[in-house]
Every structure is written in C-alpha cells, then in structure tokens.
Design a protein around this motif. Structure first.
Motif, PDB file in Angstrom:
ATOM      1  N   VAL A  33      56.310  44.715  72.902  1.00 63.21           N
ATOM      2  CA  VAL A  33      56.833  43.557  72.110  1.00 63.21           C
ATOM      3  C   VAL A  33      57.080  42.482  73.040  1.00 63.21           C
ATOM      4  N   VAL A  34      56.432  41.222  72.356  1.00 63.29           N
ATOM      5  CA  VAL A  34      56.693  40.012  73.053  1.00 63.29           C
ATOM      6  C   VAL A  34      57.483  39.282  72.307  1.00 63.29           C
ATOM      7  N   TYR A  35      58.922  39.033  72.425  1.00 61.61           N
ATOM      8  CA  TYR A  35      59.479  38.183  71.820  1.00 61.61           C
ATOM      9  C   TYR A  35      60.045  36.664  72.560  1.00 61.61           C
ATOM     10  N   THR A  64      56.907  51.932  73.885  1.00 62.51           N
ATOM     11  CA  THR A  64      56.800  50.309  73.717  1.00 62.51           C
ATOM     12  C   THR A  64      57.631  49.639  74.970  1.00 62.51           C
ATOM     13  N   VAL A  65      56.866  48.829  75.511  1.00 64.69           N
ATOM     14  CA  VAL A  65      57.678  47.965  76.473  1.00 64.69           C
ATOM     15  C   VAL A  65      58.265  46.536  75.826  1.00 64.69           C
ATOM     16  N   ILE A  66      59.294  46.187  76.150  1.00 65.43           N
ATOM     17  CA  ILE A  66      60.011  44.758  75.831  1.00 65.43           C
ATOM     18  C   ILE A  66      59.879  43.697  76.776  1.00 65.43           C
ATOM     19  N   ILE A  67      59.298  42.391  76.276  1.00 65.85           N
ATOM     20  CA  ILE A  67      59.314  41.255  77.132  1.00 65.85           C
ATOM     21  C   ILE A  67      60.045  40.224  76.356  1.00 65.85           C
ATOM     22  N   GLY A  68      60.890  39.483  76.896  1.00 65.10           N
ATOM     23  CA  GLY A  68      61.250  38.487  76.364  1.00 65.10           C
ATOM     24  C   GLY A  68      60.792  37.041  77.105  1.00 65.10           C
ATOM     25  N   VAL A  69      60.483  36.059  76.359  1.00 68.31           N
ATOM     26  CA  VAL A  69      59.931  34.704  76.835  1.00 68.31           C
ATOM     27  C   VAL A  69      60.761  33.450  76.179  1.00 68.31           C
ATOM     28  N   SER A  70      60.929  32.475  77.024  1.00 69.00           N
ATOM     29  CA  SER A  70      61.634  31.492  76.648  1.00 69.00           C
ATOM     30  C   SER A  70      61.012  30.229  77.665  1.00 69.00           C
ATOM     31  N   ARG A  71      61.300  28.969  77.408  1.00 69.76           N
ATOM     32  CA  ARG A  71      60.794  27.808  78.456  1.00 69.76           C
ATOM     33  C   ARG A  71      61.944  27.783  79.449  1.00 69.76           C
ATOM     34  N   ASP A  72      62.929  28.481  79.751  1.00 72.20           N
ATOM     35  CA  ASP A  72      63.882  28.378  80.551  1.00 72.20           C
ATOM     36  C   ASP A  72      63.372  28.687  81.848  1.00 72.20           C
ATOM     37  N   GLY A  73      63.605  27.958  83.024  1.00 70.51           N
ATOM     38  CA  GLY A  73      63.323  28.020  84.289  1.00 70.51           C
ATOM     39  C   GLY A  73      63.680  29.568  84.824  1.00 70.51           C
ATOM     40  N   ILE A 118      61.083  26.236  70.612  1.00 69.94           N
ATOM     41  CA  ILE A 118      60.592  27.531  70.263  1.00 69.94           C
ATOM     42  C   ILE A 118      60.992  28.182  68.943  1.00 69.94           C
ATOM     43  N   GLU A 119      59.998  28.510  67.921  1.00 66.02           N
ATOM     44  CA  GLU A 119      60.659  28.964  66.737  1.00 66.02           C
ATOM     45  C   GLU A 119      60.928  30.624  67.239  1.00 66.02           C
ATOM     46  N   ARG A 120      61.830  31.064  66.936  1.00 69.38           N
ATOM     47  CA  ARG A 120      62.091  32.448  67.309  1.00 69.38           C
ATOM     48  C   ARG A 120      61.243  33.493  66.590  1.00 69.38           C
ATOM     49  N   SER A 121      60.326  34.030  67.396  1.00 73.57           N
ATOM     50  CA  SER A 121      59.186  34.664  66.872  1.00 73.57           C
ATOM     51  C   SER A 121      59.202  36.230  67.708  1.00 73.57           C
ATOM     52  N   THR A 122      58.634  37.346  67.266  1.00 74.21           N
ATOM     53  CA  THR A 122      58.444  38.613  67.906  1.00 74.21           C
ATOM     54  C   THR A 122      56.914  38.849  67.651  1.00 74.21           C
ATOM     55  N   PHE A 123      56.329  39.674  68.350  1.00 74.22           N
ATOM     56  CA  PHE A 123      54.946  40.195  68.433  1.00 74.22           C
ATOM     57  C   PHE A 123      54.800  41.482  68.797  1.00 74.22           C
ATOM     58  N   LEU A 124      54.217  42.451  67.935  1.00 75.10           N
ATOM     59  CA  LEU A 124      53.958  44.000  68.582  1.00 75.10           C
ATOM     60  C   LEU A 124      52.474  43.873  68.717  1.00 75.10           C
ATOM     61  N   VAL A 144      65.911  43.476  65.205  1.00 78.99           N
ATOM     62  CA  VAL A 144      65.457  44.264  66.286  1.00 78.99           C
ATOM     63  C   VAL A 144      65.114  45.755  65.569  1.00 78.99           C
ATOM     64  N   ALA A 145      66.179  46.170  64.742  1.00 80.76           N
ATOM     65  CA  ALA A 145      65.752  47.246  63.925  1.00 80.76           C
ATOM     66  C   ALA A 145      64.539  47.405  63.404  1.00 80.76           C
ATOM     67  N   GLU A 146      64.057  46.181  62.785  1.00 78.88           N
ATOM     68  CA  GLU A 146      62.931  46.294  61.691  1.00 78.88           C
ATOM     69  C   GLU A 146      61.700  46.129  62.764  1.00 78.88           C
ATOM     70  N   VAL A 147      61.544  45.680  64.288  1.00 81.30           N
ATOM     71  CA  VAL A 147      60.633  45.635  65.138  1.00 81.30           C
ATOM     72  C   VAL A 147      60.633  47.188  65.559  1.00 81.30           C
TER      73      VAL A 147
END
Length: 158
Positions: A33-35, A64-73, A118-124, A144-147
């Motif tokens: 999961v890349v969110y 399933t592995v979870i990874i969060g991504v944003s433009r923050d340093g 960033i538009e809040r988005s999630t990919f499986l 998150v329950a849906e994912v």
C-alpha cells in the motif's frame, strides 16, 4: 507517464525514515500500500496515518506492507513518524518523482488561492508489482478500513 490498473508499477528507490533507501522491487512477494498525504503533522494526515498504524497487524496478516509518501523533507517525516509512533516507513519525495509517477500532484485551492499539492491518494500493488486498486481524492474517515478490506480480498484470492 502514469500508472494503470493491472499494469506493473515502475520501480523506484527513495529516501525513507530510519535512514534507509526503499526500493519498490525489493518488496515483490508482498502486497504494497503506497499512500500519499499532503503534509506531515496536519490533522487529516495524522488521522490517516494513525488509522494505518492501528491496523498494521491486520495488513501484516494480509501480507501487505504500508508506505506513506509526502513532499515533506526527511526530518519532518522522522518527527511525524516518531511523534505518532507510526510502525511503517515514510518517504520524503521533495523532488516529486514518485508523486509524478502516480499522478497525485493536482491544482488545489486553499483560502481562495490556487497551488499545486498532493491529492490524498492510495494505491494497492499486488505481489507481482502490478497496480491492483487505486483510490484518488480520498476522504480520511473510513478509508483505511476500505484499503484493508481490498488488501485482504486480494491476499485471499491469490
């Protein structure tokens, strides 16, 4: 370039929390999961990350592995992860290369001003590295329950 359902997700390597480099192809054999979230330590992003944190055991059970991504340093990501006790890596994508790959940078309006964010988005992603499901323009409540449900269904169907 954008990713398409059922197609392989192009490989990427990125700087993640814990002073690590995370490479997507090294996670083959697991679902991923890349969110994407707009900004570390903001209310919606904190809630969403907390929901992933609180459901990590169930994601683990669904391979399933979870990874969060944003433009923050990376420092902001490290602080966010530590403060919220997140049990999964956060990626700093300041150059927006992963954001561009997934097509999550959108024109947004805040207080009447337009800006790119960033538009809040999630990919499986499935165990073979193909995009199995995507959620765009996500609302945090119940997401998150849906994912998790989708990850469990995908895992059960393998």
């Amino acid at each position: 370039m954008s990713i398409t359902l059922g197609q392989p997700v192009p490989d990427f390597t990125a700087t993640a929390t814990g002073d690590t480099q995370l490479t997507l192809s090294e996670l083959r054999g697991k679902q991923v999961v890349v969110y994407f979230y707009p900004k570390a330590s903001t209310p919606g992003c904190t809630t969403e990350g907390g929901d992933f944190r609180d459901n990590k055991t169930a994601f683990d059970a669904a391979n399933t592995v979870i990874i969060g991504v944003s433009r923050d340093g990376i420092r902001a990501q490290e602080n966010f992860k530590a403060k919220q006790d997140f049990n999964f890596p956060l990626i700093s994508d300041k150059e927006e290369s992963i954001c561009q790959l997934f097509g999550v940078i959108k024109l947004k309006k805040l207080y009447g001003k337009e800006h790119l964010g960033i538009e809040r988005s999630t990919f499986l992603i499935d165990v073979d590295g193909k995009l199995a499901k995507e959620w765009r323009g996500v609302k945090v409540k119940g997401h998150v329950a849906e994912v998790l449900e989708a990850a469990q269904a995908l895992h059960a169907g393998e």
